[in-house]
Design a protein around this motif. Sequence first.
Motif, PDB file in Angstrom:
ATOM      1  N   PHE A  44       0.840  -1.195   0.000  1.00 18.70           N
ATOM      2  CA  PHE A  44       0.000   0.000   0.000  1.00 18.70           C
ATOM      3  C   PHE A  44       0.878   1.249   0.000  1.00 18.70           C
ATOM      4  O   PHE A  44       0.690   2.160  -0.810  1.00 18.70           O
ATOM      5  CB  PHE A  44      -0.914  -0.029   1.237  1.00 18.70           C
ATOM      6  N   ILE A  45       1.868   1.252   0.895  1.00 15.19           N
ATOM      7  CA  ILE A  45       2.764   2.407   0.994  1.00 15.19           C
ATOM      8  C   ILE A  45       3.555   2.576  -0.305  1.00 15.19           C
ATOM      9  O   ILE A  45       3.718   3.682  -0.808  1.00 15.19           O
ATOM     10  CB  ILE A  45       3.716   2.239   2.201  1.00 15.19           C
ATOM     11  N   SER A  47       2.696   1.745  -3.327  1.00 15.60           N
ATOM     12  CA  SER A  47       1.889   2.272  -4.431  1.00 15.60           C
ATOM     13  C   SER A  47       1.773   3.790  -4.325  1.00 15.60           C
ATOM     14  O   SER A  47       1.738   4.487  -5.342  1.00 15.60           O
ATOM     15  CB  SER A  47       0.508   1.606  -4.459  1.00 15.60           C
ATOM     16  N   ILE A  48       1.730   4.300  -3.098  1.00 17.02           N
ATOM     17  CA  ILE A  48       1.671   5.757  -2.919  1.00 17.02           C
ATOM     18  C   ILE A  48       3.010   6.382  -3.331  1.00 17.02           C
ATOM     19  O   ILE A  48       3.058   7.340  -4.094  1.00 17.02           O
ATOM     20  CB  ILE A  48       1.360   6.125  -1.442  1.00 17.02           C
ATOM     21  N   GLN A  49       4.090   5.786  -2.826  1.00 14.83           N
ATOM     22  CA  GLN A  49       5.414   6.345  -3.115  1.00 14.83           C
ATOM     23  C   GLN A  49       5.735   6.294  -4.612  1.00 14.83           C
ATOM     24  O   GLN A  49       6.244   7.251  -5.179  1.00 14.83           O
ATOM     25  CB  GLN A  49       6.485   5.592  -2.307  1.00 14.83           C
ATOM     26  N   ASP A  50       5.394   5.147  -5.241  1.00 11.16           N
ATOM     27  CA  ASP A  50       5.657   5.006  -6.679  1.00 11.16           C
ATOM     28  C   ASP A  50       4.893   6.039  -7.483  1.00 11.16           C
ATOM     29  O   ASP A  50       5.426   6.647  -8.413  1.00 11.16           O
ATOM     30  CB  ASP A  50       5.259   3.605  -7.166  1.00 11.16           C
ATOM     31  N   ALA A  51       3.611   6.197  -7.107  1.00  8.87           N
ATOM     32  CA  ALA A  51       2.790   7.146  -7.850  1.00  8.87           C
ATOM     33  C   ALA A  51       3.376   8.547  -7.740  1.00  8.87           C
ATOM     34  O   ALA A  51       3.492   9.266  -8.734  1.00  8.87           O
ATOM     35  CB  ALA A  51       1.353   7.123  -7.328  1.00  8.87           C
ATOM     36  N   LYS A  52       3.786   8.918  -6.533  1.00  9.79           N
ATOM     37  CA  LYS A  52       4.350  10.257  -6.335  1.00  9.79           C
ATOM     38  C   LYS A  52       5.671  10.412  -7.088  1.00  9.79           C
ATOM     39  O   LYS A  52       5.998  11.483  -7.568  1.00  9.79           O
ATOM     40  CB  LYS A  52       4.584  10.528  -4.845  1.00  9.79           C
ATOM     41  N   ASN A  54       6.888   8.368  -9.798  1.00 14.01           N
ATOM     42  CA  ASN A  54       6.915   8.094 -11.245  1.00 14.01           C
ATOM     43  C   ASN A  54       6.086   9.045 -12.081  1.00 14.01           C
ATOM     44  O   ASN A  54       6.375   9.253 -13.247  1.00 14.01           O
ATOM     45  CB  ASN A  54       6.396   6.679 -11.525  1.00 14.01           C
ATOM     46  N   LEU A  55       5.005   9.566 -11.481  1.00 15.06           N
ATOM     47  CA  LEU A  55       4.084  10.311 -12.329  1.00 15.06           C
ATOM     48  C   LEU A  55       4.585  11.709 -12.609  1.00 15.06           C
ATOM     49  O   LEU A  55       5.076  12.388 -11.733  1.00 15.06           O
ATOM     50  CB  LEU A  55       2.702  10.345 -11.674  1.00 15.06           C
ATOM     51  N   ILE A  64      -1.338  13.599 -16.926  1.00 16.26           N
ATOM     52  CA  ILE A  64      -0.423  13.001 -15.959  1.00 16.26           C
ATOM     53  C   ILE A  64      -0.108  11.595 -16.455  1.00 16.26           C
ATOM     54  O   ILE A  64      -0.983  10.896 -16.961  1.00 16.26           O
ATOM     55  CB  ILE A  64      -1.047  13.042 -14.542  1.00 16.26           C
ATOM     56  N   SER A  65       1.149  11.182 -16.321  1.00 17.55           N
ATOM     57  CA  SER A  65       1.553   9.928 -16.940  1.00 17.55           C
ATOM     58  C   SER A  65       2.862   9.411 -16.344  1.00 17.55           C
ATOM     59  O   SER A  65       3.635  10.165 -15.769  1.00 17.55           O
ATOM     60  CB  SER A  65       1.715  10.159 -18.445  1.00 17.55           C
ATOM     61  N   ASP A  66       3.096   8.106 -16.513  1.00 17.84           N
ATOM     62  CA  ASP A  66       4.371   7.535 -16.095  1.00 17.84           C
ATOM     63  C   ASP A  66       5.482   7.875 -17.087  1.00 17.84           C
ATOM     64  O   ASP A  66       6.651   7.743 -16.778  1.00 17.84           O
ATOM     65  CB  ASP A  66       4.261   6.004 -15.990  1.00 17.84           C
ATOM     66  N   GLU A  71       1.218   8.307 -22.994  1.00 22.61           N
ATOM     67  CA  GLU A  71       0.844   7.236 -23.921  1.00 22.61           C
ATOM     68  C   GLU A  71       0.029   7.768 -25.099  1.00 22.61           C
ATOM     69  O   GLU A  71       0.152   7.287 -26.220  1.00 22.61           O
ATOM     70  CB  GLU A  71       0.015   6.149 -23.213  1.00 22.61           C
TER      71      GLU A  71
ATOM     72  N   SER B   5      -2.527   5.851 -16.212  1.00 21.74           N
ATOM     73  CA  SER B   5      -1.144   5.394 -16.259  1.00 21.74           C
ATOM     74  C   SER B   5      -0.952   4.307 -15.212  1.00 21.74           C
ATOM     75  O   SER B   5      -1.646   4.299 -14.195  1.00 21.74           O
ATOM     76  CB  SER B   5      -0.211   6.550 -15.939  1.00 21.74           C
ATOM     77  N   SER B   7       1.080   3.718 -12.734  1.00 28.23           N
ATOM     78  CA  SER B   7       1.266   4.106 -11.326  1.00 28.23           C
ATOM     79  C   SER B   7      -0.020   4.619 -10.694  1.00 28.23           C
ATOM     80  O   SER B   7      -0.281   4.367  -9.520  1.00 28.23           O
ATOM     81  CB  SER B   7       2.345   5.178 -11.194  1.00 28.23           C
ATOM     82  N   ILE B   8      -0.822   5.346 -11.462  1.00 22.05           N
ATOM     83  CA  ILE B   8      -2.106   5.819 -10.896  1.00 22.05           C
ATOM     84  C   ILE B   8      -3.023   4.609 -10.714  1.00 22.05           C
ATOM     85  O   ILE B   8      -3.670   4.462  -9.679  1.00 22.05           O
ATOM     86  CB  ILE B   8      -2.842   6.815 -11.818  1.00 22.05           C
ATOM     87  N   LYS B  10      -2.322   1.566 -10.144  1.00 23.24           N
ATOM     88  CA  LYS B  10      -1.858   0.807  -8.977  1.00 23.24           C
ATOM     89  C   LYS B  10      -2.343   1.475  -7.693  1.00 23.24           C
ATOM     90  O   LYS B  10      -2.822   0.806  -6.779  1.00 23.24           O
ATOM     91  CB  LYS B  10      -0.325   0.802  -9.016  1.00 23.24           C
ATOM     92  N   LEU B  11      -2.226   2.790  -7.656  1.00 20.11           N
ATOM     93  CA  LEU B  11      -2.635   3.549  -6.469  1.00 20.11           C
ATOM     94  C   LEU B  11      -4.151   3.444  -6.269  1.00 20.11           C
ATOM     95  O   LEU B  11      -4.634   3.248  -5.154  1.00 20.11           O
ATOM     96  CB  LEU B  11      -2.198   5.005  -6.623  1.00 20.11           C
ATOM     97  N   SER B  14      -4.939   0.122  -4.904  1.00 19.82           N
ATOM     98  CA  SER B  14      -4.584   0.066  -3.481  1.00 19.82           C
ATOM     99  C   SER B  14      -5.715   0.608  -2.625  1.00 19.82           C
ATOM    100  O   SER B  14      -6.103   0.013  -1.621  1.00 19.82           O
ATOM    101  CB  SER B  14      -3.334   0.911  -3.208  1.00 19.82           C
ATOM    102  N   ILE B  33      -3.990  12.301  -3.349  1.00 24.50           N
ATOM    103  CA  ILE B  33      -2.591  12.002  -2.984  1.00 24.50           C
ATOM    104  C   ILE B  33      -1.652  12.642  -4.017  1.00 24.50           C
ATOM    105  O   ILE B  33      -0.647  13.261  -3.656  1.00 24.50           O
ATOM    106  CB  ILE B  33      -2.367  10.468  -2.938  1.00 24.50           C
ATOM    107  N   LEU B  34      -1.996  12.511  -5.290  1.00 26.29           N
ATOM    108  CA  LEU B  34      -1.125  13.078  -6.332  1.00 26.29           C
ATOM    109  C   LEU B  34      -1.019  14.594  -6.212  1.00 26.29           C
ATOM    110  O   LEU B  34       0.024  15.178  -6.486  1.00 26.29           O
ATOM    111  CB  LEU B  34      -1.664  12.706  -7.718  1.00 26.29           C
ATOM    112  N   ILE B  45       2.120   8.529   5.092  1.00 24.35           N
ATOM    113  CA  ILE B  45       2.839   7.251   5.113  1.00 24.35           C
ATOM    114  C   ILE B  45       3.398   6.981   6.501  1.00 24.35           C
ATOM    115  O   ILE B  45       3.318   5.866   7.016  1.00 24.35           O
ATOM    116  CB  ILE B  45       3.959   7.265   4.042  1.00 24.35           C
TER     117      ILE B  45
END
Lengths: 199, 199
Positions: A44-45, A47-52, A54-55, A64-66, A71, B5, B7-8, B10-11, B14, B33-34, B45
């Motif tokens: 869970f944590i 997914s939050i960190q990755d989103a913040k 990577n995006l 907003i995108s990875d 895409e 995307s 990462s979103i 996934k979030l 979650s 969160i974003l 977190i």
Amino acid sequence: MSYFSPSIEKLIESFESLPSIGNKTAIRLAFHILNSSEEETNNFIKSIQDAKKNLKFCSKCYNISDTDPCEICANSSRDQTKICVVEDVKDVVAIEKIHEYKGLYHVLHGSISPMDGIGPDDIKIKELLARLMEREIKEVILATNPKVEGEATAMYISKLIKPMGIKTTRLAHGIPVGGDLEYTDEFTLGKAFEGRTEL
Amino acid sequence: MSYFSPSIEKLIESFESLPSIGNKTAIRLAFHILNSSEEETNNFIKSIQDAKKNLKFCSKCYNISDTDPCEICANSSRDQTKICVVEDVKDVVAIEKIHEYKGLYHVLHGSISPMDGIGPDDIKIKELLARLMEREIKEVILATNPKVEGEATAMYISKLIKPMGIKTTRLAHGIPVGGDLEYTDEFTLGKAFEGRTEL
């Protein structure tokens, strides 16, 4: 007064600070986290960190995108001569879901709202104009929200674009599909009359 | 099919995995969160990590707490001769909120439920009996839920305790305050009749 231990109380407050989460739901979520396995919590944590992490915003359309470009901008099979202008990233998703539109997007990140101190320079209008100069665009679809601010934004942009000889369109107003005439507000009904089509 | 995307997406997943959070709310939370600052996200977190790290079960009453023994067990001004037996940590909070009861607690962490394969050994009954042997307890209040499992658990415990000469009580059933006779279910109304008191 608090009846929970400080760490639970803190966790409940954290959840309560999120939109649309009340006290009862926050308590339920906090205890769900406490009862989750170490791995579930870490996922869970993460997914939050990755989103913040990577995006990012697409440097072309500000979606907003990875990836940058996103895409949609990177997809060469999409119609590169149409741009649909929306207020928010979520609007892109809403339009993608109908599988109707195959052009590009431009996310303004807001709408002109003098009441909130948001002027044309505070949203991505300059960036839209730059895109229109750069490449041959045949149509700009102004899909801002059908509210005062969205309408004003659409009017403002269309005045800037028209001299460039680009076709500007606005989404149709009317009665929702499956809706009821009786319960349709007078403004929508008025727009539905205005925009009536021949059978 | 996904319109967001990775990462979103996934979030959102979650958040959706949490109880009482549907897809729309999960999307709203993910975008919240974003749009949050780095600091806000880190605080969120941290509150999860701290809760998972700091919280432990009180070795006396099995309440969840930052300290062991918990604040209630450690509070010598509370009546050490009464134990209120509940199924869940949240029940402790519910009872604390009425500011009526000043004794100790014992959290069973469940109720006897043969249908779910939960027997007396799977919940903290042994630990309760050990406490009753250790110290002089005058009253055990069985505040398990007024459902089949809770009633069965209360019956089971009371049969074990009675031979020890300890007074065992059960919370009263009846019509909720502000409730309506007309809308009270027949079982509750029956219990309210049984337990009627003289004016």
